[in-house]
Design a protein around this motif. Structure first.
Motif, PDB file in Angstrom:
ATOM      1  N   THR A  27       0.974  -1.060  -0.260  1.00 56.89           N
ATOM      2  CA  THR A  27       0.105  -0.086  -0.043  1.00 56.89           C
ATOM      3  C   THR A  27       0.745   1.358  -0.060  1.00 56.89           C
ATOM      4  O   THR A  27       1.796   1.493   0.578  1.00 56.89           O
ATOM      5  CB  THR A  27      -1.065   0.052   1.361  1.00 56.89           C
ATOM      6  N   THR A  28       0.341   2.121  -0.808  1.00 52.58           N
ATOM      7  CA  THR A  28       1.203   3.656  -0.706  1.00 52.58           C
ATOM      8  C   THR A  28       0.450   4.331   0.443  1.00 52.58           C
ATOM      9  O   THR A  28      -0.602   4.546   0.503  1.00 52.58           O
ATOM     10  CB  THR A  28       1.038   4.279  -2.018  1.00 52.58           C
ATOM     11  N   VAL A  29       1.513   4.810   1.260  1.00 51.18           N
ATOM     12  CA  VAL A  29       1.174   5.576   2.439  1.00 51.18           C
ATOM     13  C   VAL A  29       1.944   6.890   2.543  1.00 51.18           C
ATOM     14  O   VAL A  29       3.180   6.884   2.391  1.00 51.18           O
ATOM     15  CB  VAL A  29       1.458   4.728   3.843  1.00 51.18           C
ATOM     16  N   TYR A  30       1.181   7.861   2.681  1.00 49.77           N
ATOM     17  CA  TYR A  30       1.670   9.452   2.672  1.00 49.77           C
ATOM     18  C   TYR A  30       1.830   9.919   4.186  1.00 49.77           C
ATOM     19  O   TYR A  30       1.010   9.876   4.926  1.00 49.77           O
ATOM     20  CB  TYR A  30       0.866  10.187   1.833  1.00 49.77           C
ATOM     21  N   ILE A  31       2.940  10.090   4.664  1.00 46.39           N
ATOM     22  CA  ILE A  31       3.179  10.388   6.078  1.00 46.39           C
ATOM     23  C   ILE A  31       3.717  11.813   6.121  1.00 46.39           C
ATOM     24  O   ILE A  31       4.630  12.324   5.497  1.00 46.39           O
ATOM     25  CB  ILE A  31       4.501   9.797   6.816  1.00 46.39           C
ATOM     26  N   ALA A  32       2.827  12.820   6.728  1.00 45.83           N
ATOM     27  CA  ALA A  32       3.321  14.297   6.839  1.00 45.83           C
ATOM     28  C   ALA A  32       3.947  14.012   8.425  1.00 45.83           C
ATOM     29  O   ALA A  32       3.004  14.069   9.457  1.00 45.83           O
ATOM     30  CB  ALA A  32       2.217  15.073   6.601  1.00 45.83           C
ATOM     31  N   ASP A  33       5.066  14.540   8.435  1.00 50.32           N
ATOM     32  CA  ASP A  33       5.874  14.597   9.832  1.00 50.32           C
ATOM     33  C   ASP A  33       5.856  16.049  10.323  1.00 50.32           C
ATOM     34  O   ASP A  33       6.348  16.934   9.399  1.00 50.32           O
ATOM     35  CB  ASP A  33       7.299  13.940   9.973  1.00 50.32           C
ATOM     36  N   VAL A  34       4.886  16.862  11.094  1.00 48.17           N
ATOM     37  CA  VAL A  34       4.809  17.752  11.540  1.00 48.17           C
ATOM     38  C   VAL A  34       5.254  18.525  12.893  1.00 48.17           C
ATOM     39  O   VAL A  34       4.837  17.768  13.823  1.00 48.17           O
ATOM     40  CB  VAL A  34       3.240  18.251  11.409  1.00 48.17           C
ATOM     41  N   THR A  35       5.732  19.490  12.954  1.00 45.44           N
ATOM     42  CA  THR A  35       6.410  20.220  14.258  1.00 45.44           C
ATOM     43  C   THR A  35       5.872  21.646  14.195  1.00 45.44           C
ATOM     44  O   THR A  35       6.115  22.389  13.282  1.00 45.44           O
ATOM     45  CB  THR A  35       7.784  20.078  14.681  1.00 45.44           C
ATOM     46  N   SER A 183      -5.747  -1.282  -7.584  1.00 45.04           N
ATOM     47  CA  SER A 183      -4.645  -2.292  -8.237  1.00 45.04           C
ATOM     48  C   SER A 183      -3.329  -2.073  -7.626  1.00 45.04           C
ATOM     49  O   SER A 183      -2.408  -2.892  -7.428  1.00 45.04           O
ATOM     50  CB  SER A 183      -4.886  -2.594  -9.541  1.00 45.04           C
ATOM     51  N   GLU A 184      -3.063  -0.729  -7.181  1.00 46.51           N
ATOM     52  CA  GLU A 184      -1.811  -0.428  -7.066  1.00 46.51           C
ATOM     53  C   GLU A 184      -1.758  -0.524  -5.484  1.00 46.51           C
ATOM     54  O   GLU A 184      -0.652  -0.606  -5.004  1.00 46.51           O
ATOM     55  CB  GLU A 184      -1.447   0.926  -7.092  1.00 46.51           C
ATOM     56  N   SER A 185      -2.641  -0.276  -4.626  1.00 46.57           N
ATOM     57  CA  SER A 185      -2.672  -0.186  -3.339  1.00 46.57           C
ATOM     58  C   SER A 185      -3.537  -1.012  -2.436  1.00 46.57           C
ATOM     59  O   SER A 185      -5.050  -0.656  -2.988  1.00 46.57           O
ATOM     60  CB  SER A 185      -2.736   1.439  -2.632  1.00 46.57           C
ATOM     61  N   ALA A 186      -3.607  -1.983  -1.843  1.00 49.11           N
ATOM     62  CA  ALA A 186      -4.249  -2.810  -1.126  1.00 49.11           C
ATOM     63  C   ALA A 186      -5.300  -2.111  -0.142  1.00 49.11           C
ATOM     64  O   ALA A 186      -6.476  -2.408  -0.007  1.00 49.11           O
ATOM     65  CB  ALA A 186      -3.496  -3.955  -0.543  1.00 49.11           C
ATOM     66  N   GLY A 187      -4.455  -1.301   0.681  1.00 50.38           N
ATOM     67  CA  GLY A 187      -5.167  -0.525   1.730  1.00 50.38           C
ATOM     68  C   GLY A 187      -4.674  -1.212   3.168  1.00 50.38           C
ATOM     69  O   GLY A 187      -4.076  -2.363   2.952  1.00 50.38           O
ATOM     70  N   LEU A 188      -4.872  -0.540   4.225  1.00 49.03           N
ATOM     71  CA  LEU A 188      -4.583  -1.198   5.435  1.00 49.03           C
ATOM     72  C   LEU A 188      -5.698  -1.329   6.565  1.00 49.03           C
ATOM     73  O   LEU A 188      -6.889  -0.834   6.199  1.00 49.03           O
ATOM     74  CB  LEU A 188      -3.831  -0.253   6.022  1.00 49.03           C
ATOM     75  N   SER A 189      -5.587  -2.415   7.222  1.00 48.64           N
ATOM     76  CA  SER A 189      -6.677  -2.715   8.287  1.00 48.64           C
ATOM     77  C   SER A 189      -6.133  -1.796   9.467  1.00 48.64           C
ATOM     78  O   SER A 189      -5.062  -0.988   9.577  1.00 48.64           O
ATOM     79  CB  SER A 189      -6.367  -4.113   8.865  1.00 48.64           C
ATOM     80  N   LEU A 190      -7.242  -1.494  10.240  1.00 49.48           N
ATOM     81  CA  LEU A 190      -6.875  -0.607  11.624  1.00 49.48           C
ATOM     82  C   LEU A 190      -5.709  -0.945  12.239  1.00 49.48           C
ATOM     83  O   LEU A 190      -4.782  -0.431  12.759  1.00 49.48           O
ATOM     84  CB  LEU A 190      -7.977  -0.676  12.460  1.00 49.48           C
TER      85      LEU A 190
END
Length: 244
Positions: A27-35, A183-190
């Protein structure tokens, strides 16, 4: 505003955002690290600047209306008749939803998971709550994963696009959106989402509205691949956003 800006980062001295895109469990995951130097920099906004049951707009539209540096969809409070709504320190709805787990962000930057059966919205406001989200469930509490493998939201499938907020410490946040149902990303369970946030250092993490609602916008561009809507970007119209 003398901000240092790249395609994946923003820093103006008081708000810093670093955007990372990873592959995690197919799965493609986008992570924004914010301070942020001031916790009040993490705000919320209503679609069309109006509180209301079915007042909605694409996340990118609402983000543009408030000149957001970074935004994700919120809890889509307007799709439900109950569940606390406190936004930017204002109480809009105090009707408790049974068995509902909320995320509270306080003025001092601290975060807590509370249960609406056990605490009134007014008492949260009195204690300094700036934002209260009523979706869930909690993913990480006190650094521990707090969902089981089988836990899901209502009738949702196990693997989905997701939106979550993680709190590492006061003023340090993780805004996470995953793709899914493609088709590109399965997704995530909780559980998978919770384990990811824990691994990134979240002491508290909370699941926001997902599926077709999941959207991340950075400097005016939708960065993920929403699956939910009629907008050209594929965005679903939602009632609220969380933004900087």
């Amino acid at each position: 505003n003398d901000a240092a800006v790249t395609e994946t980062s923003y820093d103006d001295g008081s708000v810093s955002v670093t955007l990372e895109t990873i592959r995690y469990l197919d799965t493609t995951v986008y992570i924004a690290d914010v301070t942020v130097s001031d916790p009040a920099a993490l705000k919320t906004a209503f679609a069309q600047s109006s509180y209301g049951r079915n007042v909605s707009a694409a996340t990118s539209e609402t983000a543009a209306s408030v000149s957001a540096i970074l935004a994700v969809n919120g809890d889509n409070y307007g799709a439900r008749e109950s569940g606390y709504v406190i936004r930017n320190g204002v109480l809009y709805r105090d009707t408790a939803a049974h068995d509902q787990e909320d995320l509270v962000l306080y003025a001092d930057g601290s975060a807590a998971i509370v249960r609406e059966d056990e605490v009134s919205a007014q008492s949260l406001l009195d204690a300094g709550a700036m934002q209260v989200f009523s979706f869930g469930p909690a993913l990480v509490e006190n650094g521990d994963v707090s969902v089981e493998t089988g836990d899901e939201v209502g009738m949702a499938m196990a693997s989905n696009p997701r939106t979550a907020l993680g709190v590492v410490e006061a003023g340090h946040y993780l805004l996470v959106v995953s793709d899914g149902r493609t088709s590109e990303s399965a997704g995530l369970s909780l559980r998978e989402l919770a384990e990811l946030l824990q691994s990134l250092g979240a002491e508290t993490a909370y699941n926001l509205d997902g599926g077709g609602s999941s959207t991340m916008v950075f400097l005016g561009q939708v960065v993920n691949k929403p699956t939910g809507g009629r907008h050209s970007s594929g965005e679903r119209a939602v009632t609220d956003i969380l933004y900087l």
